[in-house]
Scaffold this active site. Structure first.
Site, mmCIF file in Angstrom:
data_model
loop_
_atom_site.group_PDB
_atom_site.id
_atom_site.type_symbol
_atom_site.label_atom_id
_atom_site.label_comp_id
_atom_site.label_asym_id
_atom_site.label_seq_id
_atom_site.Cartn_x
_atom_site.Cartn_y
_atom_site.Cartn_z
ATOM 1 N N GLU A 74 -54.118 2.198 -32.401
ATOM 2 C CA GLU A 74 -53.334 2.544 -31.197
ATOM 3 C C GLU A 74 -53.116 1.311 -30.327
ATOM 4 O O GLU A 74 -52.068 1.159 -29.705
ATOM 5 C CB GLU A 74 -54.047 3.670 -30.424
ATOM 6 C CG GLU A 74 -53.923 4.997 -31.184
ATOM 7 C CD GLU A 74 -55.085 5.958 -31.005
ATOM 8 O OE1 GLU A 74 -55.889 5.790 -30.075
ATOM 9 O OE2 GLU A 74 -55.199 6.888 -31.841
ATOM 10 N N HIS A 84 -58.121 -1.309 -32.725
ATOM 11 C CA HIS A 84 -57.758 0.071 -33.068
ATOM 12 C C HIS A 84 -56.244 0.150 -33.286
ATOM 13 O O HIS A 84 -55.475 -0.514 -32.588
ATOM 14 C CB HIS A 84 -58.195 1.031 -31.952
ATOM 15 C CG HIS A 84 -58.083 2.454 -32.384
ATOM 16 N ND1 HIS A 84 -56.890 3.130 -32.356
ATOM 17 C CD2 HIS A 84 -58.995 3.308 -32.894
ATOM 18 C CE1 HIS A 84 -57.077 4.352 -32.841
ATOM 19 N NE2 HIS A 84 -58.345 4.486 -33.169
ATOM 20 N N LYS A 97 -61.410 7.682 -26.660
ATOM 21 C CA LYS A 97 -60.036 7.291 -26.281
ATOM 22 C C LYS A 97 -59.810 7.558 -24.784
ATOM 23 O O LYS A 97 -60.737 7.436 -23.989
ATOM 24 C CB LYS A 97 -59.011 8.010 -27.158
ATOM 25 C CG LYS A 97 -59.294 7.811 -28.652
ATOM 26 C CD LYS A 97 -58.188 8.278 -29.560
ATOM 27 C CE LYS A 97 -58.592 8.056 -31.012
ATOM 28 N NZ LYS A 97 -57.538 8.390 -31.954
ATOM 29 N N ASN A 112 -65.066 7.801 -30.677
ATOM 30 C CA ASN A 112 -64.019 7.115 -29.918
ATOM 31 C C ASN A 112 -63.393 8.153 -29.002
ATOM 32 O O ASN A 112 -62.579 8.959 -29.437
ATOM 33 C CB ASN A 112 -62.987 6.530 -30.891
ATOM 34 C CG ASN A 112 -61.872 5.800 -30.177
ATOM 35 O OD1 ASN A 112 -61.908 5.646 -28.958
ATOM 36 N ND2 ASN A 112 -60.879 5.366 -30.942
ATOM 37 N N GLY A 151 -55.745 11.505 -36.126
ATOM 38 C CA GLY A 151 -55.271 12.559 -35.232
ATOM 39 C C GLY A 151 -54.255 13.476 -35.878
ATOM 40 O O GLY A 151 -53.583 14.252 -35.201
ATOM 41 N N SER A 209 -59.432 11.718 -38.758
ATOM 42 C CA SER A 209 -59.664 13.159 -38.914
ATOM 43 C C SER A 209 -61.006 13.515 -39.554
ATOM 44 O O SER A 209 -61.113 14.496 -40.285
ATOM 45 C CB SER A 209 -58.500 13.803 -39.676
ATOM 46 O OG SER A 209 -57.279 13.613 -38.959
ATOM 47 N N GLU A 239 -59.410 2.733 -40.936
ATOM 48 C CA GLU A 239 -58.748 3.930 -40.431
ATOM 49 C C GLU A 239 -57.292 3.942 -40.883
ATOM 50 O O GLU A 239 -56.437 3.309 -40.247
ATOM 51 C CB GLU A 239 -58.798 3.950 -38.893
ATOM 52 C CG GLU A 239 -60.208 3.903 -38.341
ATOM 53 C CD GLU A 239 -60.250 4.446 -36.914
ATOM 54 O OE1 GLU A 239 -61.000 5.401 -36.685
ATOM 55 O OE2 GLU A 239 -59.526 3.938 -36.048
#
Ligand code: PGA
Length: 253
Positions: A99, A97, A11, A9, A175, A215, A169
């Site tokens: 985010e 996702h 991003k 990904n 992250g 991660s 996730e």
């Protein structure tokens, strides 16, 4: 046997030149993937075609968009439709996702519509789920993730779940450098599979690839992917370095 997938990904990272360099870097690394193993690259919209062309003829590598709109077409300035992605020959789209859920208010109901429109246009969603830290600390992560699956996927007919792709996730591990332990990943992946089995039966549940994200890096991929219900990973930061992602690919079962 269900697919084992190393998904990147990217991003909102990389210039066009850097994206092509990364693609070239990955092309140079050695992978001997078997027919159950796939690499999926989640590429920013402007680079989809160019990166796809780089991997043309590479039958285990697929390109994914990172989102699509829930509407078919029309006056939605700045948006990208599933039909557009289909028309450039994509196979995958990442949906839900954390985010997107957090910064763009995407809820389970909207995601159900996105899943539908993706399927209508021949795209396989990589459907993301996962709990925030407060839910994990309260110990209610299982029911939280279950609701995400039920509300966005359980309207689908059985054949759509066959070979489906989910990415678990945990938000607290994205992250942050703070990976879930491989046992925590396995526990949730087994839960996800049992929730699917409860509705669709165990054959369908066993056909679903469940990727872990948060991660993942070269140093921990083998341990995490080694768990029986973990079928690969969705990788952010570590997918931006060719050698690092290449060694994640080689950690696939
Ligand atoms: P990370 O991101 O690997 O940088 O934690 C994973 C993701 O958000 O998909």
């Amino acid at each position: 046997m269900r697919k084992q997938i190393a998904a990147a990904n990217w991003k909102m990272n990389l210039t066009y030149q850097q994206a092509l360099e990364l693609a070239d870097g990955l092309l140079k690394t050695e992978h001997s993937l078997n027919k159950n193993q796939q690499v999926v690259l989640g590429v920013p919209f402007p680079y989809l075609m160019a990166v796809k062309e780089k991997f043309a003829g590479n039958e285990n590598v697929f390109i994914a968009a990172q989102n699509c709109n829930d509407k078919k077409s029309g006056a939605y300035t700045g948006e990208t439709s599933a039909e557009m992605l289909q028309s450039i020959g994509l196979k995958y789209v990442i949906l839900g996702h954390s985010e997107r859920r957090e910064y763009y208010n995407e809820g389970n109901e909207l995601l159900a519509k996105k899943v539908d429109i993706a399927f209508e246009h021949g795209l396989q969603p990589i459907f993301c789920c996962g709990e925030p830290l407060a839910i994990r600390e309260a110990g209610t992560q299982n029911s939280f993730v279950e609701a995400q699956l039920v509300e966005s996927l359980f309207h689908l007919p059985e054949e759509k779940l066959n070979g489906f792709v989910i990415a678990y996730e945990p938000i607290w591990a994205i992250g942050t450098g703070k990976t879930a332990t491989s046992d925590q990943a396995q526990e949730m992946h087994a839960h996800i599979r049992s929730v699917i089995a409860g509705k669709y039966g165990s054959d369908i549940a066993n056909s679903v690839s469940i990727l872990y994200g948060g991660s993942v890096k070269a140093a921990n991929a083998k341990e995490i992917f080694g768990k029986p219900d973990v079928d690969g990973g969705l990788v952010g930061g570590a997918s931006l370095v060719a050698a690092e992602f290449a060694s994640i690919i080689s950690a696939l079962k």
